[in-house]
Design a protein around this motif. Structure first.
Motif, PDB file in Angstrom:
ATOM      1  N   MET A 102       0.841  -1.195   0.000  1.00 50.10           N
ATOM      2  CA  MET A 102       0.000   0.000   0.000  1.00 50.10           C
ATOM      3  C   MET A 102       0.878   1.247   0.000  1.00 50.10           C
ATOM      4  SD  MET A 102      -1.298   0.483   3.947  1.00 50.10           S
ATOM      5  CE  MET A 102      -0.107   0.815   5.261  1.00 50.10           C
ATOM      6  N   LYS A 103       0.290   2.395  -0.348  1.00 48.17           N
ATOM      7  CA  LYS A 103       0.972   3.671  -0.270  1.00 48.17           C
ATOM      8  C   LYS A 103       0.785   4.271   1.122  1.00 48.17           C
ATOM      9  CE  LYS A 103       0.403   4.824  -5.171  1.00 48.17           C
ATOM     10  NZ  LYS A 103      -0.239   5.762  -6.128  1.00 48.17           N
ATOM     11  N   ALA A 104       1.820   4.943   1.610  1.00 50.22           N
ATOM     12  CA  ALA A 104       1.745   5.593   2.920  1.00 50.22           C
ATOM     13  C   ALA A 104       2.754   6.722   2.961  1.00 50.22           C
ATOM     14  CB  ALA A 104       2.010   4.598   4.043  1.00 50.22           C
ATOM     15  N   LEU A 105       2.475   7.736   3.792  1.00 54.56           N
ATOM     16  CA  LEU A 105       3.429   8.811   4.026  1.00 54.56           C
ATOM     17  C   LEU A 105       4.354   8.393   5.161  1.00 54.56           C
ATOM     18  CD1 LEU A 105       1.249  12.047   3.665  1.00 54.56           C
ATOM     19  CD2 LEU A 105       2.371  10.644   1.912  1.00 54.56           C
ATOM     20  N   VAL A 106       5.644   8.379   4.863  1.00 52.15           N
ATOM     21  CA  VAL A 106       6.636   7.764   5.754  1.00 52.15           C
ATOM     22  C   VAL A 106       7.680   8.794   6.174  1.00 52.15           C
ATOM     23  CG1 VAL A 106       8.402   5.961   5.926  1.00 52.15           C
ATOM     24  CG2 VAL A 106       6.272   5.500   4.699  1.00 52.15           C
ATOM     25  N   TRP A 107       7.998   8.774   7.458  1.00 44.39           N
ATOM     26  CA  TRP A 107       9.022   9.664   8.028  1.00 44.39           C
ATOM     27  C   TRP A 107      10.405   9.082   7.765  1.00 44.39           C
ATOM     28  CZ3 TRP A 107      12.862   9.803  11.865  1.00 44.39           C
ATOM     29  CH2 TRP A 107      13.168  11.063  12.414  1.00 44.39           C
TER      30      TRP A 107
ATOM     31  N   ARG B 183      -4.263  -0.584  10.548  1.00 43.22           N
ATOM     32  CA  ARG B 183      -4.659  -1.526  11.602  1.00 43.22           C
ATOM     33  C   ARG B 183      -5.059  -0.739  12.830  1.00 43.22           C
ATOM     34  NH1 ARG B 183      -2.705  -4.452  16.215  1.00 43.22           N
ATOM     35  NH2 ARG B 183      -0.710  -3.327  16.214  1.00 43.22           N
ATOM     36  N   VAL B 184      -6.243  -1.049  13.364  1.00 41.25           N
ATOM     37  CA  VAL B 184      -6.758  -0.370  14.551  1.00 41.25           C
ATOM     38  C   VAL B 184      -6.732  -1.350  15.723  1.00 41.25           C
ATOM     39  CG1 VAL B 184      -8.679   0.909  15.562  1.00 41.25           C
ATOM     40  CG2 VAL B 184      -8.281   1.010  13.077  1.00 41.25           C
ATOM     41  N   PRO B 185      -5.814  -1.178  16.693  1.00 40.49           N
ATOM     42  CA  PRO B 185      -5.822  -2.022  17.897  1.00 40.49           C
ATOM     43  C   PRO B 185      -7.005  -1.661  18.798  1.00 40.49           C
ATOM     44  CG  PRO B 185      -3.701  -0.906  17.579  1.00 40.49           C
ATOM     45  CD  PRO B 185      -4.696  -0.238  16.685  1.00 40.49           C
ATOM     46  N   PHE B 186      -7.439  -2.616  19.612  1.00 37.45           N
ATOM     47  CA  PHE B 186      -8.582  -2.371  20.515  1.00 37.45           C
ATOM     48  C   PHE B 186      -9.738  -1.729  19.737  1.00 37.45           C
ATOM     49  CE2 PHE B 186      -4.812  -2.158  23.315  1.00 37.45           C
ATOM     50  CZ  PHE B 186      -5.130  -3.162  24.219  1.00 37.45           C
TER      51      PHE B 186
ATOM     52  N   ASP C 227       8.720   5.098   9.924  1.00 37.53           N
ATOM     53  CA  ASP C 227       7.446   5.262  10.644  1.00 37.53           C
ATOM     54  C   ASP C 227       6.395   5.896   9.738  1.00 37.53           C
ATOM     55  OD1 ASP C 227       8.518   4.196  12.940  1.00 37.53           O
ATOM     56  OD2 ASP C 227       8.828   6.116  13.950  1.00 37.53           O
ATOM     57  N   VAL C 228       5.193   5.322   9.756  1.00 33.06           N
ATOM     58  CA  VAL C 228       4.083   5.859   8.973  1.00 33.06           C
ATOM     59  C   VAL C 228       3.410   6.971   9.768  1.00 33.06           C
ATOM     60  CG1 VAL C 228       1.869   5.347   7.862  1.00 33.06           C
ATOM     61  CG2 VAL C 228       3.731   3.672   7.772  1.00 33.06           C
ATOM     62  N   MET C 229       3.187   8.096   9.113  1.00 31.54           N
ATOM     63  CA  MET C 229       2.659   9.295   9.751  1.00 31.54           C
ATOM     64  C   MET C 229       1.130   9.264   9.828  1.00 31.54           C
ATOM     65  SD  MET C 229       5.260  11.383  10.446  1.00 31.54           S
ATOM     66  CE  MET C 229       4.547  13.041  10.455  1.00 31.54           C
ATOM     67  N   GLY C 230       0.596  10.189  10.632  1.00 27.11           N
ATOM     68  CA  GLY C 230      -0.826  10.493  10.584  1.00 27.11           C
ATOM     69  C   GLY C 230      -1.661   9.975  11.729  1.00 27.11           C
ATOM     70  N   HIS C 231      -2.492  10.853  12.301  1.00 29.69           N
ATOM     71  CA  HIS C 231      -3.373  10.437  13.392  1.00 29.69           C
ATOM     72  C   HIS C 231      -4.782  11.012  13.247  1.00 29.69           C
ATOM     73  CE1 HIS C 231      -1.334  14.165  14.773  1.00 29.69           C
ATOM     74  NE2 HIS C 231      -2.537  14.462  15.251  1.00 29.69           N
ATOM     75  N   GLU C 232      -5.107  11.563  12.085  1.00 24.17           N
ATOM     76  CA  GLU C 232      -6.478  12.002  11.793  1.00 24.17           C
ATOM     77  C   GLU C 232      -6.957  11.219  10.573  1.00 24.17           C
ATOM     78  OE1 GLU C 232      -7.486  16.441  12.709  1.00 24.17           O
ATOM     79  OE2 GLU C 232      -5.600  16.413  11.619  1.00 24.17           O
TER      80      GLU C 232
ATOM     81  N   THR D 262       5.415   8.668  17.320  1.00 20.06           N
ATOM     82  CA  THR D 262       6.661   8.288  17.993  1.00 20.06           C
ATOM     83  C   THR D 262       6.529   6.998  18.797  1.00 20.06           C
ATOM     84  OG1 THR D 262       6.797   9.206  20.272  1.00 20.06           O
ATOM     85  CG2 THR D 262       6.907  10.771  18.450  1.00 20.06           C
ATOM     86  N   HIS D 263       7.682   6.437  19.075  1.00 17.75           N
ATOM     87  CA  HIS D 263       7.722   5.174  19.809  1.00 17.75           C
ATOM     88  C   HIS D 263       7.515   5.376  21.306  1.00 17.75           C
ATOM     89  CE1 HIS D 263       8.810   2.562  16.392  1.00 17.75           C
ATOM     90  NE2 HIS D 263       9.133   3.741  15.884  1.00 17.75           N
ATOM     91  N   LEU D 264       7.525   6.621  21.780  1.00 18.10           N
ATOM     92  CA  LEU D 264       7.150   6.884  23.171  1.00 18.10           C
ATOM     93  C   LEU D 264       5.672   6.627  23.402  1.00 18.10           C
ATOM     94  CD1 LEU D 264       9.102  10.153  24.011  1.00 18.10           C
ATOM     95  CD2 LEU D 264       9.438   7.901  25.033  1.00 18.10           C
ATOM     96  N   THR D 265       4.895   6.688  22.329  1.00 19.70           N
ATOM     97  CA  THR D 265       3.458   6.436  22.441  1.00 19.70           C
ATOM     98  C   THR D 265       3.066   5.159  21.695  1.00 19.70           C
ATOM     99  OG1 THR D 265       3.031   7.956  20.589  1.00 19.70           O
ATOM    100  CG2 THR D 265       2.846   8.848  22.818  1.00 19.70           C
ATOM    101  N   GLY D 266       3.994   4.236  21.620  1.00 18.07           N
ATOM    102  CA  GLY D 266       3.680   2.907  21.098  1.00 18.07           C
ATOM    103  C   GLY D 266       4.235   2.583  19.737  1.00 18.07           C
ATOM    104  N   GLY D 267       4.653   3.590  18.978  1.00 17.80           N
ATOM    105  CA  GLY D 267       5.195   3.329  17.652  1.00 17.80           C
ATOM    106  C   GLY D 267       4.187   2.734  16.678  1.00 17.80           C
ATOM    107  N   TYR D 268       2.912   3.065  16.851  1.00 17.12           N
ATOM    108  CA  TYR D 268       1.879   2.515  15.965  1.00 17.12           C
ATOM    109  C   TYR D 268       1.902   3.221  14.609  1.00 17.12           C
ATOM    110  CZ  TYR D 268      -0.279   0.234  20.014  1.00 17.12           C
ATOM    111  OH  TYR D 268      -0.533  -0.544  21.123  1.00 17.12           O
ATOM    112  N   PRO D 269       1.841   2.483  13.506  1.00 20.96           N
ATOM    113  CA  PRO D 269       1.736   3.127  12.198  1.00 20.96           C
ATOM    114  C   PRO D 269       0.501   4.024  12.141  1.00 20.96           C
ATOM    115  CG  PRO D 269       2.253   0.807  11.934  1.00 20.96           C
ATOM    116  CD  PRO D 269       1.934   1.012  13.392  1.00 20.96           C
ATOM    117  N   GLY D 270       0.659   5.159  11.458  1.00 18.82           N
ATOM    118  CA  GLY D 270      -0.412   6.128  11.388  1.00 18.82           C
ATOM    119  C   GLY D 270      -1.344   5.914  10.216  1.00 18.82           C
ATOM    120  N   GLY D 271      -2.262   6.856  10.066  1.00 16.91           N
ATOM    121  CA  GLY D 271      -3.344   6.713   9.114  1.00 16.91           C
ATOM    122  C   GLY D 271      -3.196   7.509   7.838  1.00 16.91           C
ATOM    123  N   GLN D 272      -2.025   8.127   7.608  1.00 13.71           N
ATOM    124  CA  GLN D 272      -1.792   8.746   6.301  1.00 13.71           C
ATOM    125  C   GLN D 272      -1.326   7.640   5.366  1.00 13.71           C
ATOM    126  OE1 GLN D 272       0.848  12.024   7.145  1.00 13.71           O
ATOM    127  NE2 GLN D 272      -0.727  13.180   8.234  1.00 13.71           N
TER     128      GLN D 272
END
Length: 391
Positions: free
Chosen positions: A1-6, A145-148, A56-61, A130-140
């Motif tokens: 898939m395509k993603a915006l990556v840091w 994948r949505v945990p919980f 790391d994949v960016m995005g949280h909105e 960031t990995h301080l908050t789990g290092g979860y790939p973002g939504g951009q």
């Protein structure tokens, strides 16, 4: 898939990465239909937040359509559901989640040991932050994948468009929480520093909550115009003295409530050299954040007032005037947003026509144009206030 990556400081690329897969029974996979670039993404873009790693994949909105669910979802979601994904990942079962303090969920940060060392106690897991908050790939990205996922979602009513619903995952509840934290009374003046997307939502939230007057501080003409349209009296900090204008507008008493919608990258005000010093300290790693707005709020806030901090801070700040804050009996309220605490009320307000959050969108582009749009957003080019990306 395509993603915006840091890939490093000011280096965001649209890459091809592996599609997400179900990893836990409470996971879901969504096909992202809309996502956005947030002001706090710029803190990562500028590498001011620690623990980002190349790749790391960016995005949280983000929002989209559920395409796969884990065996433990138990009917909470099904394929085809249209959902907004909050930026805060919540288990719904720990003590903090039971209190509605979803941004400090005790179970969702998979890098808890690292976060405990930095913060004292870990916060919730966050998407794309960031990995301080789990290092979860973002939504951009095209998929997420949505945990919980049985708890970490907002079902979108058929009556709302993507553009109306998307900001329920971050900037709308963030602006709303900032205003609610002020305990606004009908006699209050609320001053808001920063007229970016969160500041715009805070302005309209303060108006909806019944403030006597709302004052908005920024220097970008398009932002100030949008703030004025939302019911605020505007102050351009590059052409006016913020302190003098606030005193003029409050009969010398200062605003009862102050909201910081800027965070760690505040800019220089006329005649205020402290931000220049902060920039120098940042360059030599003596300070991580520029807290000019915090200092100014403490100075101008009316004694007995409330300071509400919605802007993101990442580390250490210097020269905070704690003496004036303590002696003026100021109350500080702050934190990442407990998104789902506000969902039902905010959905109702959108459906009733009290507010249409899509007003803030100035630019819509394709996901693959994301790297260029980061620069447009950062530089406020072409009147840019908010960017939405379509997959």
């Amino acid at each position: 898939m395509k993603a915006l990556v840091w890939h490093g400081k000011e280096d965001i690329r649209c890459d091809t990465v592996s599609d997400p897969e179900i990893e836990d029974a409470r996971d879901a996979i969504i096909k992202v239909t809309s996502c956005a670039i947030c002001g706090s993404d710029l803190h990562l873009f500028h590498n001011f937040i620690p623990a980002m790693e190349p790749g790391d994949v960016m995005g949280h909105e983000m929002m989209g359509e559920v395409v796969e669910v884990g065996s433990g979802i138990n009917g909470a979601l099904k394929k085809g559901d249209r959902i907004v994904v909050p930026f805060t990942i919540l288990c719904g079962e720990c003590d903090q989640c039971k209190r509605g303090n979803f941004s400090v969920c005790e179970r969702s940060n998979r890098n808890k040991d690292m976060a405990d060392k930095v913060f004292g106690h870990a916060t919730a897991g966050l998407f794309g932050y960031t990995h301080l908050t789990g290092g979860y790939p973002g939504g951009q990205a095209e998929y997420l994948r949505v945990p919980f996922a049985d708890k970490t979602h907002i079902k979108v009513p058929d009556s709302l468009t993507d553009e109306q619903a998307l900001f329920l995952g971050d900037i709308f509840p963030t602006g709303w929480q900032a205003a609610v934290n002020c305990d606004i009374q009908p006699t209050d003046t609320v001053a808001i520093w920063g007229c970016g997307p969160v500041g715009q939502m805070a302005i309209r939230s303060a108006v909806l909550l019944g403030a006597k007057q709302v004052l908005a501080i920024d220097c970008i003409p398009e932002r100030l115009s949008m703030a004025e349209a939302g019911g605020a009296i505007t102050i351009n900090f590059q052409t006016e003295s913020v302190v003098e204008r606030l005193n003029d507008l409050t009969a010398g008493k200062g605003p009862e409530k102050c909201i910081d919608a800027v965070g760690l990258e505040s800019h220089v005000s006329m005649g205020q050299p402290d931000t220049l010093l902060d920039r120098a300290k940042q360059m030599v790693m003596l300070e991580s954040d520029r807290p000019h707005v915090l200092r100014e709020m403490i100075y101008v806030c009316q004694p007995g007032g409330i300071i509400s901090i919605a802007g993101v801070y990442g580390g250490l700040v210097d020269k905070i005037p704690m003496g004036p804050a303590m002696n003026k009996s100021l109350t500080f309220r702050m934190g990442q947003t407990h998104v789902n605490r506000w969902t039902d009320d905010l959905v109702r307000r959108i459906e009733e026509g009290q507010i249409d959050p899509s007003f803030v969108i100035t630019h819509t582009a394709k996901l693959e144009d994301g790297p260029d749009m980061y620069k447009v957003f950062r530089n406020k080019q072409d009147g840019c206030v908010k960017v939405v990306l379509k997959t």
